[in-house]
Design a protein around this motif. Structure first.
Motif, PDB file in Angstrom:
ATOM      1  N   ASP A 174       1.160   1.403 -11.053  1.00 36.22           N
ATOM      2  CA  ASP A 174       0.318   2.495 -10.637  1.00 36.22           C
ATOM      3  C   ASP A 174       0.685   2.807  -9.290  1.00 36.22           C
ATOM      4  O   ASP A 174       0.608   3.957  -8.997  1.00 36.22           O
ATOM      5  N   SER A 175       0.699   2.124  -8.325  1.00 38.05           N
ATOM      6  CA  SER A 175       0.893   2.232  -7.025  1.00 38.05           C
ATOM      7  C   SER A 175       2.339   2.834  -6.786  1.00 38.05           C
ATOM      8  O   SER A 175       2.516   3.754  -6.044  1.00 38.05           O
ATOM      9  N   MET A 189       4.034   4.341  -9.036  1.00 39.90           N
ATOM     10  CA  MET A 189       4.182   5.994  -9.350  1.00 39.90           C
ATOM     11  C   MET A 189       3.461   6.714  -8.531  1.00 39.90           C
ATOM     12  O   MET A 189       3.756   7.977  -8.251  1.00 39.90           O
ATOM     13  N   HIS A 190       2.158   6.440  -8.085  1.00 40.45           N
ATOM     14  CA  HIS A 190       1.480   7.283  -7.067  1.00 40.45           C
ATOM     15  C   HIS A 190       2.187   7.612  -5.907  1.00 40.45           C
ATOM     16  O   HIS A 190       2.134   8.513  -5.190  1.00 40.45           O
ATOM     17  N   HIS A 191       3.207   6.695  -5.461  1.00 41.56           N
ATOM     18  CA  HIS A 191       4.143   6.983  -4.308  1.00 41.56           C
ATOM     19  C   HIS A 191       5.404   7.436  -4.533  1.00 41.56           C
ATOM     20  O   HIS A 191       6.364   7.653  -3.658  1.00 41.56           O
ATOM     21  N   GLY A 192       5.434   7.986  -5.845  1.00 38.24           N
ATOM     22  CA  GLY A 192       6.748   8.658  -5.977  1.00 38.24           C
ATOM     23  C   GLY A 192       7.883   7.783  -6.632  1.00 38.24           C
ATOM     24  O   GLY A 192       9.036   8.478  -6.521  1.00 38.24           O
ATOM     25  N   GLU A 211       0.305  -4.003 -13.804  1.00 39.33           N
ATOM     26  CA  GLU A 211      -0.070  -2.356 -13.782  1.00 39.33           C
ATOM     27  C   GLU A 211      -0.699  -1.991 -12.688  1.00 39.33           C
ATOM     28  O   GLU A 211      -0.408  -0.665 -12.404  1.00 39.33           O
ATOM     29  N   ARG A 212      -1.172  -2.760 -11.746  1.00 37.27           N
ATOM     30  CA  ARG A 212      -1.683  -2.360 -10.438  1.00 37.27           C
ATOM     31  C   ARG A 212      -0.372  -1.835  -9.688  1.00 37.27           C
ATOM     32  O   ARG A 212      -0.215  -1.025  -8.965  1.00 37.27           O
ATOM     33  N   ARG A 265       0.622  -1.215  -0.010  1.00 35.49           N
ATOM     34  CA  ARG A 265       0.002   0.195  -0.137  1.00 35.49           C
ATOM     35  C   ARG A 265       0.941   1.255  -0.002  1.00 35.49           C
ATOM     36  O   ARG A 265       0.125   2.244  -0.118  1.00 35.49           O
ATOM     37  N   SER A 266       2.137   1.065   0.266  1.00 35.18           N
ATOM     38  CA  SER A 266       3.008   2.337   0.261  1.00 35.18           C
ATOM     39  C   SER A 266       4.312   1.921  -0.205  1.00 35.18           C
ATOM     40  O   SER A 266       4.704   0.956   0.023  1.00 35.18           O
ATOM     41  N   TRP A 267       4.865   2.941  -0.533  1.00 36.21           N
ATOM     42  CA  TRP A 267       6.336   2.715  -0.959  1.00 36.21           C
ATOM     43  C   TRP A 267       7.372   3.590  -0.519  1.00 36.21           C
ATOM     44  O   TRP A 267       6.906   4.798  -0.315  1.00 36.21           O
TER      45      TRP A 267
END
Length: 151
Positions: A106-107, A109-112, A102-103, A78-80
């Motif tokens: 997305d995760s 990239m969402h966490h930078g 792909e999930r 859930r986080s990186w």
């Protein structure tokens, strides 16, 4: 990937270890609990990985850890951490793991996470390893993959 996930700048255990320069992920199986999702249905007749055998192998690999646990299924993370290494992610457009990959992308990239993701249309799981089936193809998908990895 598990070690890279656990790297935390405040961790005393890992703070003395050098961080990896980066990760190369080629068609990673990132959610062991997923053996019947969208891409499994769509590419079952194209890719060479049968879902029933994948279920069995997932259980063996996890050694009792629940398959939805991010320790064995990093695609469910859930986080990186901010210090996560840059990552090159490459996968086939017709592989059964595509949806979960792909999930994951997305995760991340969402966490930078610095991510360079490439999907190779028409290719299956770990397609660069299959180059010998098609033979040399200058500027084809295999050559393009090896150029990305060596850059």
């Amino acid at each position: 990937m598990e070690l890279a996930e656990d790297v935390d700048e405040s961790s005393d255990e890992l703070s003395s270890l050098p961080l990896p320069e980066g990760l190369i992920l080629l068609s990673p199986w990132v959610d062991l609990s997923d053996t019947d999702g969208e891409s499994w249905q769509k590419y079952a007749d194209v890719d060479y990985i049968p879902s029933r055998q994948a279920e069995i192998i997932a259980g063996i690999y996890a050694k009792g850890v629940p398959l939805r646990d991010s320790r064995v299924s990093p695609g469910r993370c859930r986080s990186w951490p901010p210090c996560f290494p840059r990552t090159l992610l490459d996968y086939g457009g017709c592989e059964v793991f595509r949806t979960q990959i792909e999930r994951l992308a997305d995760s991340m990239m969402h966490h930078g996470v610095e991510l360079d993701a490439t999907v190779e249309d028409g290719m299956v799981h770990c397609y660069p390893q299959l180059e010998y089936l098609w033979g040399p193809d200058p500027d084809g998908p295999f050559d393009a993959y090896f150029k990305r990895v060596s850059a």
